[in-house]
Design a protein around this motif. Structure first.
Motif, PDB file in Angstrom:
ATOM      1  N   SER A 108       0.953  -1.222  -0.001  1.00 40.47           N
ATOM      2  CA  SER A 108      -0.073   0.033   0.016  1.00 40.47           C
ATOM      3  C   SER A 108       0.875   1.308   0.049  1.00 40.47           C
ATOM      4  O   SER A 108       0.469   2.259  -0.371  1.00 40.47           O
ATOM      5  N   PHE A 111       1.556   1.418  -4.063  1.00 39.24           N
ATOM      6  CA  PHE A 111       0.440   1.124  -5.038  1.00 39.24           C
ATOM      7  C   PHE A 111      -0.847   1.499  -4.462  1.00 39.24           C
ATOM      8  O   PHE A 111      -1.026   1.205  -3.340  1.00 39.24           O
ATOM      9  N   LEU A 112      -1.809   1.872  -5.573  1.00 43.03           N
ATOM     10  CA  LEU A 112      -3.207   1.702  -4.908  1.00 43.03           C
ATOM     11  C   LEU A 112      -3.534   0.291  -4.881  1.00 43.03           C
ATOM     12  O   LEU A 112      -3.268  -0.583  -5.834  1.00 43.03           O
ATOM     13  N   LEU A 113      -4.302  -0.258  -3.698  1.00 37.27           N
ATOM     14  CA  LEU A 113      -4.874  -1.563  -3.734  1.00 37.27           C
ATOM     15  C   LEU A 113      -6.456  -1.696  -3.729  1.00 37.27           C
ATOM     16  O   LEU A 113      -7.040  -0.713  -3.125  1.00 37.27           O
ATOM     17  N   ASP A 136      -8.008   0.904  -0.906  1.00 32.89           N
ATOM     18  CA  ASP A 136      -8.296   2.324  -1.391  1.00 32.89           C
ATOM     19  C   ASP A 136      -9.838   2.300  -1.941  1.00 32.89           C
ATOM     20  O   ASP A 136     -10.332   3.289  -2.006  1.00 32.89           O
TER      21      ASP A 136
ATOM     22  N   ILE B 125     -10.508   8.235  -3.988  1.00 29.94           N
ATOM     23  CA  ILE B 125      -9.260   7.449  -3.796  1.00 29.94           C
ATOM     24  C   ILE B 125      -8.309   8.517  -3.355  1.00 29.94           C
ATOM     25  O   ILE B 125      -7.691   8.575  -2.444  1.00 29.94           O
ATOM     26  N   ALA B 128      -8.598  10.603  -0.426  1.00 32.26           N
ATOM     27  CA  ALA B 128      -8.346   9.785   0.850  1.00 32.26           C
ATOM     28  C   ALA B 128      -6.799   9.857   0.861  1.00 32.26           C
ATOM     29  O   ALA B 128      -6.367  10.083   2.109  1.00 32.26           O
ATOM     30  N   ARG B 129      -6.050   9.488  -0.257  1.00 32.57           N
ATOM     31  CA  ARG B 129      -4.583   9.420  -0.057  1.00 32.57           C
ATOM     32  C   ARG B 129      -3.905  10.678   0.489  1.00 32.57           C
ATOM     33  O   ARG B 129      -3.229  10.939   1.098  1.00 32.57           O
ATOM     34  N   TRP B 135     -11.480   4.640   4.224  1.00 25.63           N
ATOM     35  CA  TRP B 135     -12.774   4.327   3.767  1.00 25.63           C
ATOM     36  C   TRP B 135     -13.011   2.777   4.047  1.00 25.63           C
ATOM     37  O   TRP B 135     -12.109   2.191   3.596  1.00 25.63           O
ATOM     38  N   ILE B 138     -15.661   2.905  -1.403  1.00 23.00           N
ATOM     39  CA  ILE B 138     -16.067   3.974  -2.197  1.00 23.00           C
ATOM     40  C   ILE B 138     -17.343   3.953  -2.539  1.00 23.00           C
ATOM     41  O   ILE B 138     -17.593   3.330  -3.430  1.00 23.00           O
TER      42      ILE B 138
END
Lengths: 225, 225
Positions: A108, A111-113, A136, B125, B128-129, B135, B138
């Motif tokens: 995480s 990368f987006l997971l 995510d 996404i 949030a990052r 969350w 989504i």
């Protein structure tokens, strides 16, 4: 180049067979693991009715419940309605493999997971809460409207992530899932889970193609990436 | 009885106007906040084309880009394609209000949490990052297929969460969003954001109905719940 990892869940991240057998063991003893196998055996045929268009999209919890009733018949098991409702939710509280939580946390950072599972959204939410994972987003069948391995499922996942297909990597313990993902242009990582089906497992012990990555655990995948 | 909280995002969780104005200020000076206002003013009409069925579902990033080009015309602003692409993504890096991150973390201990925004999945996404939020899933327009305040949007959110409508609470800084949620049977919480539209704001300063909860911040909402 790879910006997001999407994960198969049943078998790849969680030990569905061991978790279900442990919960059924007090009631079924030696027949607990065979019950889990028999329940799971009805999984692909049930989804095939949806994939083929014979049946409109139906969330996995509903298919699981129908399959549970049929499996109970096969095993001469009688349960009350509330016991059935509760047992059906065992799929929401499966335990992760020992490396899953740490591996996801490491991945995480770069990368987006997202899970890309045939499980429905609430099932995946509950598994994340049960195991301490952070996603995510929840992708997969109920979000995309298509059960894997339909190509629309992988394509729609990349579209929701606003990524090119080649920027997304499918991570799975199942060669057929990876083959379908690759056919759509996704990158692929194979994480064998040699006891997913118990000690005598014969399938998915080895990669059947030259997947971009092969690693024995998610933590080792994180180290490689 | 309430098991999940779903959140409006633009205005309720993030200061869109202040964030956009800060980014445009070096280029536009005093005209930066008016530019943000003008861009935002095209938001509801653009979605209305989709809500009414005149236009198929179109993700918000696409609507934002069309609205950006029109606003640039109004302000005689010329940008290159890559500058336009980058500026359009300012909605993915908006800053939360000071209480948002801590409030969400506290609320997450007791409730399932999801954004229920007209923003697309990747936008949510990225927010949030950018802001350090976690969350459970989504939700929102791109997940449900309907822009708020269409009732299907709220109904589908509860369905994906496998909850009764009354077990889900909509949290928003906008009375009209809460009215639409209540009409569907959701619980409602009003968090006024009196500077969302700048110092001279005249709307949504006070609750216009007896919402179940009213709190000046998410941390105070968490304390009340």
């Amino acid at each position: 180049m790879i910006k997001a990892l999407i994960f198969d869940v049943f078998g790849t991240l969680v030990d569905w067979r061991g978790s279900i057998a442990a919960e059924l063991e007090p009631r079924l003893g030696d027949r607990a693991a065979p019950f889990a196998d028999a329940w799971r055996q009805r999984y692909q045929p049930a989804m095939e009715d949806v994939r083929s268009g014979r049946r409109p999209f139906t969330p996995l919890d509903t298919l699981h419940r129908e399959n549970l009733l049929a499996t109970m018949d096969d095993f001469d098991l009688t349960l009350s309605k509330s016991e059935i409702d509760d047992l059906n939710l065992v799929w929401h509280r499966l335990n992760g493999w020992p490396d899953t939580k740490a591996g996801l946390a490491q991945l995480s950072e770069r990368f987006l997971l997202a899970p890309h599972s045939n499980g429905n959204v609430r099932l995946l939410i509950d598994l994340a809460r049960h195991n301490g994972w952070h996603w995510d987003a929840i992708l997969g069948a109920e979000t995309t409207g298509f059960y894997k391995p339909r190509p629309e499922s992988y394509q729609r996942a990349a579209e929701l992530l606003m990524l090119e297909l080649g920027e997304v990597m499918m991570v799975a313990a199942h060669n057929d899932d990876l083959a379908a993902a690759r056919a759509c242009g996704l990158a692929t990582a194979f994480i064998p889970r040699p006891t997913e089906h118990g000690e005598g497992q014969t399938i998915d012990l080895l990669p059947t193609a030259d997947w971009e990555f092969v690693a024995p655990s998610l933590t080792e995948l994180a180290a490689t990436l």
